[in-house]
Design an enzyme around this catalytic site. Structure first.
Site, mmCIF file in Angstrom:
data_model
loop_
_atom_site.group_PDB
_atom_site.id
_atom_site.type_symbol
_atom_site.label_atom_id
_atom_site.label_comp_id
_atom_site.label_asym_id
_atom_site.label_seq_id
_atom_site.Cartn_x
_atom_site.Cartn_y
_atom_site.Cartn_z
ATOM 1 N N ARG A 223 30.380 -7.469 -0.151
ATOM 2 C CA ARG A 223 30.127 -8.899 -0.375
ATOM 3 C C ARG A 223 31.406 -9.690 -0.665
ATOM 4 O O ARG A 223 31.364 -10.760 -1.258
ATOM 5 C CB ARG A 223 29.110 -9.131 -1.495
ATOM 6 N N LYS B 194 39.663 -19.457 8.135
ATOM 7 C CA LYS B 194 38.673 -19.228 9.191
ATOM 8 C C LYS B 194 38.801 -17.777 9.636
ATOM 9 O O LYS B 194 39.884 -17.333 10.027
ATOM 10 C CB LYS B 194 38.923 -20.152 10.389
ATOM 11 N N GLU C 8 50.727 -24.381 19.489
ATOM 12 C CA GLU C 8 50.106 -24.793 18.222
ATOM 13 C C GLU C 8 51.089 -25.584 17.358
ATOM 14 O O GLU C 8 50.690 -26.468 16.605
ATOM 15 C CB GLU C 8 49.587 -23.572 17.445
ATOM 16 N N LYS D 277 49.013 -28.004 7.900
ATOM 17 C CA LYS D 277 47.698 -27.344 7.885
ATOM 18 C C LYS D 277 47.157 -27.275 6.459
ATOM 19 O O LYS D 277 45.969 -27.519 6.219
ATOM 20 C CB LYS D 277 47.785 -25.946 8.507
ATOM 21 N N GLU E 270 35.635 -27.947 7.350
ATOM 22 C CA GLU E 270 35.558 -28.755 8.573
ATOM 23 C C GLU E 270 34.325 -29.656 8.631
ATOM 24 O O GLU E 270 33.545 -29.617 9.581
ATOM 25 C CB GLU E 270 35.625 -27.846 9.815
ATOM 26 N N ARG F 182 39.404 -31.727 9.145
ATOM 27 C CA ARG F 182 39.914 -30.453 9.674
ATOM 28 C C ARG F 182 39.750 -30.370 11.194
ATOM 29 O O ARG F 182 40.498 -29.653 11.863
ATOM 30 C CB ARG F 182 39.227 -29.269 8.979
ATOM 31 N N ASN G 36 41.756 -29.306 15.942
ATOM 32 C CA ASN G 36 41.225 -28.881 17.238
ATOM 33 C C ASN G 36 41.745 -29.739 18.390
ATOM 34 O O ASN G 36 41.193 -29.677 19.493
ATOM 35 C CB ASN G 36 39.691 -28.920 17.222
ATOM 36 N N HIS H 191 41.707 -28.414 21.881
ATOM 37 C CA HIS H 191 40.926 -27.173 21.883
ATOM 38 C C HIS H 191 39.634 -27.254 22.694
ATOM 39 O O HIS H 191 39.134 -26.227 23.129
ATOM 40 C CB HIS H 191 40.613 -26.737 20.449
ATOM 41 N N HIS I 259 39.156 -24.346 25.195
ATOM 42 C CA HIS I 259 38.085 -23.342 25.135
ATOM 43 C C HIS I 259 37.367 -23.230 26.469
ATOM 44 O O HIS I 259 36.976 -22.128 26.885
ATOM 45 C CB HIS I 259 37.113 -23.671 23.997
ATOM 46 N N HIS J 154 45.727 -18.269 24.480
ATOM 47 C CA HIS J 154 45.129 -19.376 23.726
ATOM 48 C C HIS J 154 46.104 -20.541 23.534
ATOM 49 O O HIS J 154 45.771 -21.700 23.807
ATOM 50 C CB HIS J 154 44.620 -18.866 22.371
HETATM 51 N N1 GLY Z 1 42.590 -23.396 13.923
HETATM 52 C C1 GLY Z 1 41.871 -24.523 13.470
HETATM 53 C C2 GLY Z 1 41.503 -24.445 12.032
HETATM 54 O O1 GLY Z 1 41.932 -23.554 11.342
HETATM 55 O O2 GLY Z 1 40.747 -25.259 11.569
#
Ligand code: GLY
Length: 370
Positions: free
Chosen positions: A122, A144, A186, A228, A238, A242, A246, A249, A253, A267
């Site tokens: 957990r 993430k 990035e 970031k 997000e 946040r 993207n 992105h 994607h 990517h």
């Molecule tokens: N890579 C996008 C984020 O971490 O929100």
């Protein structure tokens, strides 16, 4: 010579160290987190062959023992089978709730190991030691974690913040040029989304940075991580800001799905192409100056990066099929495509409902110039 960037998330706050020589200092930096002097490290076979001995020595310098598992490199590792293998291995290694797991690799390892740590007993703490430029500036920070589903990337996962991130910029020297430049996609994204002065700086310094200038690398990684950290501190899960991360992105994607998540398109390469398309879409919608997309494209081309759909080898589906792939993206909300567009360089914003025809027109023209 290293920088420390704090990610201020209350009880989940942590530091990101950026600089050379951090593997040698890893034991001293990780020791304060430990209840007993052992850690479990998960890496990939390529990173392990190059750097695991240095990590072992860095940990041993502070009396920390390590046991390690090396997974196959590549995006395909972010799957249920490798997650099961990793969690079973951690249990076999008798990792307890108070222990610390180390993710030692690029974005694939960071995401998978972070998710394994989130669900093991957990939730156990984990440390990110990112070894790719992409992981250092993006995926290792912000919590993430997850794996891919057959229905799309990163669809199974959890927010689970690391307890510490060590971004050793010496490791970047062992990256292949293509991987470094993919990570640079990035880096440039941060300038484009929120810091025009950083984009100006990149226009002047990125070639030296790509050629190995360490001071430039430390600055670029630190500035990216700081941006970031600021965004994640405002919006950890997000719900709003946040999503700015993207930028590029949604296009990316769709292109990654269209190329089967293969070596045809990395990517970060998709992010660079996606940023160019997002600025093109912004200009066509009258949101940003007409000359801005050319400036973005010129910089990416100067860096020898993929910019156009013609830079992707092999066939691509038509514009309607690409749009359908965008609709699979998890950034869909109430059936509408959420895009990150821009009013200028450094001025991105999220918009909930971009006209489908405008997106199709950008894609058709980009495909026609192949
Ligand atoms: N890579 C996008 C984020 O971490 O929100």
């Amino acid at each position: 010579m290293s920088n420390i960037i704090h990610v201020p998330l209350g009880t989940r706050a942590y530091d990101v160290h950026v600089g050379p020589g951090l593997l040698a200092l890893s034991g001293a930096l990780i020791a304060p987190l430990l209840r007993r002097s052992r850690v479990a490290v998960i890496t990939d076979e390529a990173v392990g062959a190059l750097h695991l001995d240095a990590l072992r020595a860095g940990l041993a310098a502070s009396g920390i023992e390590m046991t390690a598992l090396a997974l196959p490199p590549g995006e395909a590792t972010k799957c249920w089978a490798q997650l099961e293998r990793t969690t079973e291995w951690l249990l076999e290694a008798q990792v307890e709730r108070g222990d610390v797991v180390i993710a030692f690799g690029g974005g694939v390892i960071g995401d998978l190991v972070g998710f394994a740590a989130a669900i093991l007993r957990r939730g156990v703490r984990f440390v990110q030691i990112p070894t790719s430029l992409l992981a250092q500036v993006d995926s290792s920070v912000g919590g993430k974690t997850g794996i891919n589903s057959s229905r799309g990337k990163n669809l199974i996962g959890a927010f689970h913040q690391p307890s510490l991130v060590l971004a050793d910029t010496d490791i970047l020297e062992t990256l292949k040029s293509r991987d470094f430049l993919a990570g640079y996609g990035e880096v440039v994204k941060y300038g484009l989304l929120g810091d025009a002065a950083f984009f100006d700086w990149l226009e002047g310094h990125a070639p030296a940075m790509a050629a190995g200038d360490m001071a430039a690398r430390i600055y670029a990684v630190s500035r990216s991580v700081q941006m970031k950290a600021d965004i994640v501190a405002r919006d950890e899960t997000e719900q709003g800001d946040r999503a700015l991360l993207n930028l590029g992105h949604t296009f990316c994607h769709a292109l990654e799905a269209a190329t089967g998540y293969s070596g045809r398109l990395l990517h970060g390469e998709g992010v660079a192409i996606g940023c160019a398309l997002a600025f093109e879409l912004s200009a066509r919608l009258g949101l940003c100056p007409q000359e801005t997309p050319s400036r973005v494209r010129a910089h990416l081309k100067w860096m020898n990066m993929k910019v156009d759909l013609s830079d992707i080898e092999g066939d691509l589906p038509d514009a309607d099929a690409l749009l359908a792939l965008m609709a699979q993206d998890k950034k869909m909300q109430e059936g509408k495509l959420h895009f990150v567009l821009a009013r200028n360089i450094g001025e991105a914003f999220v918009t909930p409902d971009v006209p489908r025809e405008a997106v199709l027109a950008v894609l058709r023209d980009a495909l026609a110039s192949r």
